[in-house]
Design a protein around this motif. Structure first.
Motif, PDB file in Angstrom:
ATOM      1  N   LEU A   4       0.814  -1.122   0.050  1.00  0.00           N
ATOM      2  CA  LEU A   4       0.016   0.010  -0.063  1.00  0.00           C
ATOM      3  C   LEU A   4       0.834   0.944  -0.113  1.00  0.00           C
ATOM      4  CD1 LEU A   4      -2.498  -1.058   2.796  1.00  0.00           C
ATOM      5  CD2 LEU A   4      -2.701  -1.438   0.364  1.00  0.00           C
ATOM      6  N   GLU A   5       0.320   2.242  -0.506  1.00  0.00           N
ATOM      7  CA  GLU A   5       1.267   3.523  -0.425  1.00  0.00           C
ATOM      8  C   GLU A   5       0.259   4.831  -0.220  1.00  0.00           C
ATOM      9  OE1 GLU A   5       3.859   4.825  -3.546  1.00  0.00           O
ATOM     10  OE2 GLU A   5       3.957   2.771  -4.225  1.00  0.00           O
ATOM     11  N   THR A   6       0.930   5.696   0.594  1.00  0.00           N
ATOM     12  CA  THR A   6       0.462   6.994   0.947  1.00  0.00           C
ATOM     13  C   THR A   6       1.420   8.073   0.694  1.00  0.00           C
ATOM     14  OG1 THR A   6       1.511   7.328   3.135  1.00  0.00           O
ATOM     15  CG2 THR A   6      -0.474   5.958   3.259  1.00  0.00           C
ATOM     16  N   PRO A   7       0.937   9.194   0.612  1.00  0.00           N
ATOM     17  CA  PRO A   7       1.747  10.347  -0.021  1.00  0.00           C
ATOM     18  C   PRO A   7       3.165  10.126   0.537  1.00  0.00           C
ATOM     19  CG  PRO A   7      -0.245  11.222   0.463  1.00  0.00           C
ATOM     20  CD  PRO A   7      -0.352   9.796   1.076  1.00  0.00           C
ATOM     21  N   ARG A   8       3.493   9.755   1.867  1.00  0.00           N
ATOM     22  CA  ARG A   8       4.657   9.819   2.384  1.00  0.00           C
ATOM     23  C   ARG A   8       5.396   8.395   2.620  1.00  0.00           C
ATOM     24  NH1 ARG A   8       4.207  13.901   7.248  1.00  0.00           N
ATOM     25  NH2 ARG A   8       2.049  12.750   7.404  1.00  0.00           N
ATOM     26  N   LEU A   9       4.613   7.521   2.710  1.00  0.00           N
ATOM     27  CA  LEU A   9       4.774   6.071   3.159  1.00  0.00           C
ATOM     28  C   LEU A   9       4.374   5.010   2.255  1.00  0.00           C
ATOM     29  CD1 LEU A   9       3.378   6.404   6.614  1.00  0.00           C
ATOM     30  CD2 LEU A   9       5.901   6.564   5.960  1.00  0.00           C
ATOM     31  N   ILE A  10       5.456   3.915   2.329  1.00  0.00           N
ATOM     32  CA  ILE A  10       5.102   2.734   1.507  1.00  0.00           C
ATOM     33  C   ILE A  10       4.969   1.598   2.646  1.00  0.00           C
ATOM     34  CG2 ILE A  10       5.871   0.628  -0.006  1.00  0.00           C
ATOM     35  CD1 ILE A  10       7.896   2.981  -1.058  1.00  0.00           C
ATOM     36  N   LEU A  11       3.752   0.874   2.697  1.00  0.00           N
ATOM     37  CA  LEU A  11       3.464  -0.027   3.674  1.00  0.00           C
ATOM     38  C   LEU A  11       3.674  -1.249   2.762  1.00  0.00           C
ATOM     39  CD1 LEU A  11       1.594   2.335   4.322  1.00  0.00           C
ATOM     40  CD2 LEU A  11       0.386   0.737   5.610  1.00  0.00           C
ATOM     41  N   ARG A  12       4.539  -2.272   3.178  1.00  0.00           N
ATOM     42  CA  ARG A  12       5.182  -3.162   2.293  1.00  0.00           C
ATOM     43  C   ARG A  12       5.466  -4.544   3.525  1.00  0.00           C
ATOM     44  NH1 ARG A  12      10.323  -3.912   3.920  1.00  0.00           N
ATOM     45  NH2 ARG A  12      11.815  -1.846   3.970  1.00  0.00           N
ATOM     46  N   ASP A  13       5.782  -5.600   2.884  1.00  0.00           N
ATOM     47  CA  ASP A  13       6.142  -6.730   3.667  1.00  0.00           C
ATOM     48  C   ASP A  13       7.504  -6.666   4.176  1.00  0.00           C
ATOM     49  OD1 ASP A  13       3.939  -8.373   2.989  1.00  0.00           O
ATOM     50  OD2 ASP A  13       4.852  -9.218   1.153  1.00  0.00           O
ATOM     51  N   TRP A  14       7.693  -6.993   5.406  1.00  0.00           N
ATOM     52  CA  TRP A  14       8.874  -6.908   6.110  1.00  0.00           C
ATOM     53  C   TRP A  14       9.938  -7.960   5.393  1.00  0.00           C
ATOM     54  CZ3 TRP A  14      10.578  -4.182  10.222  1.00  0.00           C
ATOM     55  CH2 TRP A  14       9.688  -3.280  10.925  1.00  0.00           C
ATOM     56  N   THR A  15      11.269  -7.380   5.388  1.00  0.00           N
ATOM     57  CA  THR A  15      12.438  -8.551   4.981  1.00  0.00           C
ATOM     58  C   THR A  15      13.409  -8.639   6.046  1.00  0.00           C
ATOM     59  OG1 THR A  15      13.952  -6.772   4.092  1.00  0.00           O
ATOM     60  CG2 THR A  15      12.133  -7.468   2.793  1.00  0.00           C
ATOM     61  N   GLU A  16      14.574  -9.377   6.059  1.00  0.00           N
ATOM     62  CA  GLU A  16      15.409  -9.606   7.006  1.00  0.00           C
ATOM     63  C   GLU A  16      16.296  -8.482   7.048  1.00  0.00           C
ATOM     64  OE1 GLU A  16      17.398 -13.436   6.370  1.00  0.00           O
ATOM     65  OE2 GLU A  16      15.583 -14.384   6.572  1.00  0.00           O
ATOM     66  N   ASP A  17      16.270  -7.692   5.788  1.00  0.00           N
ATOM     67  CA  ASP A  17      17.286  -6.418   5.907  1.00  0.00           C
ATOM     68  C   ASP A  17      16.690  -5.442   6.815  1.00  0.00           C
ATOM     69  OD1 ASP A  17      18.915  -7.859   4.112  1.00  0.00           O
ATOM     70  OD2 ASP A  17      18.047  -7.033   2.381  1.00  0.00           O
ATOM     71  N   ASP A  18      15.366  -5.404   7.117  1.00  0.00           N
ATOM     72  CA  ASP A  18      14.796  -4.160   8.091  1.00  0.00           C
ATOM     73  C   ASP A  18      15.150  -4.405   9.557  1.00  0.00           C
ATOM     74  OD1 ASP A  18      13.476  -3.340   5.638  1.00  0.00           O
ATOM     75  OD2 ASP A  18      11.797  -4.799   5.867  1.00  0.00           O
ATOM     76  N   ALA A  19      15.843  -5.446   9.669  1.00  0.00           N
ATOM     77  CA  ALA A  19      16.276  -5.739  11.354  1.00  0.00           C
ATOM     78  C   ALA A  19      17.120  -4.596  11.859  1.00  0.00           C
ATOM     79  CB  ALA A  19      16.927  -6.820  11.464  1.00  0.00           C
ATOM     80  N   GLU A  20      17.861  -3.805  11.321  1.00  0.00           N
ATOM     81  CA  GLU A  20      18.671  -2.679  11.707  1.00  0.00           C
ATOM     82  C   GLU A  20      17.737  -1.329  11.969  1.00  0.00           C
ATOM     83  OE1 GLU A  20      22.293  -2.096  11.788  1.00  0.00           O
ATOM     84  OE2 GLU A  20      22.697  -4.170  11.458  1.00  0.00           O
ATOM     85  N   ASP A  21      16.896  -1.352  10.990  1.00  0.00           N
ATOM     86  CA  ASP A  21      15.900  -0.154  11.153  1.00  0.00           C
ATOM     87  C   ASP A  21      14.815  -0.356  12.329  1.00  0.00           C
ATOM     88  OD1 ASP A  21      17.063   1.568   9.011  1.00  0.00           O
ATOM     89  OD2 ASP A  21      15.146   0.803   7.598  1.00  0.00           O
ATOM     90  N   LEU A  22      14.445  -1.537  12.169  1.00  0.00           N
ATOM     91  CA  LEU A  22      13.512  -2.055  13.514  1.00  0.00           C
ATOM     92  C   LEU A  22      14.068  -1.804  14.639  1.00  0.00           C
ATOM     93  CD1 LEU A  22      10.911  -3.147  14.621  1.00  0.00           C
ATOM     94  CD2 LEU A  22      12.034  -5.481  14.170  1.00  0.00           C
ATOM     95  N   TYR A  23      15.533  -2.082  14.952  1.00  0.00           N
ATOM     96  CA  TYR A  23      16.218  -1.930  16.036  1.00  0.00           C
ATOM     97  C   TYR A  23      16.610  -0.568  16.539  1.00  0.00           C
ATOM     98  CZ  TYR A  23      19.892  -2.014  19.737  1.00  0.00           C
ATOM     99  OH  TYR A  23      20.567  -1.903  20.806  1.00  0.00           O
ATOM    100  N   ARG A  24      16.602   0.156  15.703  1.00  0.00           N
ATOM    101  CA  ARG A  24      16.797   1.743  15.495  1.00  0.00           C
ATOM    102  C   ARG A  24      15.596   2.316  16.829  1.00  0.00           C
ATOM    103  NH1 ARG A  24      14.986   6.084  13.970  1.00  0.00           N
ATOM    104  NH2 ARG A  24      14.007   5.319  12.087  1.00  0.00           N
ATOM    105  N   TYR A  25      14.431   2.077  16.130  1.00  0.00           N
ATOM    106  CA  TYR A  25      13.351   2.571  16.940  1.00  0.00           C
ATOM    107  C   TYR A  25      13.033   1.685  18.225  1.00  0.00           C
ATOM    108  CZ  TYR A  25       9.713  -0.201  14.093  1.00  0.00           C
ATOM    109  OH  TYR A  25       9.100  -0.957  13.265  1.00  0.00           O
TER     110      TYR A  25
END
Length: 181
Positions: A4-25
């Motif tokens: 899904l998309e909004t003007p500022r965001l992409i709502l997408r499936d998670w990938t293993e590469d997202d772990a660092e961003d997840l940890y950051r917040y």
């Protein structure tokens, strides 16, 4: 999950590469507890959560278009407080602290509401927040959910604390009527 998309965001499936961003917040002590979970202690813990999101397939990664970073998550889950009720899902979300108070979560939730009612054909969406979580309350109110009341001591937080939850819902008919305004 459908992208899904909004003007500022992409709502997408998670990938293993997202772990660092997840940890950051997710390591921020103000983020996880507001959603009922403990702050992540390391990237490996975040990697396991990302793998769970991938496996279960009911949580979108919120990717900020401008930066390409994952800044939060938004899920459509079975509502355990309404067992056996067909066509009902619960919205759950979390957002990186540096993205608070910028309207991003409201933008994302509104798109998920559209998807849930128009494409999945759900009858009702529910959402809950802890009484002290005013940021979440504001998102819920801006999205048009209707307050049902407070469920006393209905959630056991990660540290064993019993928490009250403020409960909201919105039917497909109420959502459609609100779009006419």
């Amino acid at each position: 999950m459908k992208r899904l998309e909004t003007p500022r965001l992409i709502l997408r499936d998670w990938t293993e590469d997202d772990a660092e961003d997840l940890y950051r917040y997710a390591a921020d002590p103000e983020v996880g507890p507001a959603a009922g979970w403990k702050p992540h202690e390391n990237v490996e813990e975040s990697r396991k959560i990302a793998e769970m999101f991938i496996r279960e397939g009911d949580v979108w990664a919120l990717e900020e278009k401008a930066s390409g970073r994952v800044i939060g998550s938004l899920g459509l889950h079975k509502d355990e407080k309404r067992p056996g009720v067909p066509g009902v899902k619960m919205v759950g979300y979390v957002l990186a602290k540096d993205s608070w108070e910028q309207g991003r979560m409201t933008e994302a939730v509104k798109e998920v509401m559209r998807y849930a009612f128009e494409e999945e054909g759900l009858r009702m969406l529910t959402v809950y927040h802890f009484p002290w979580n005013d940021r979440s309350r504001r998102v819920i109110e801006k999205c048009g959910f209707r307050k049902e009341g407070t469920l006393r001591e209905s959630f056991v937080r990660f540290d064993g604390t019993l928490m009250d939850e403020v409960c909201y819902s919105l039917t497909a008919e109420e959502w459609q009527e609100g779009r006419k305004c």
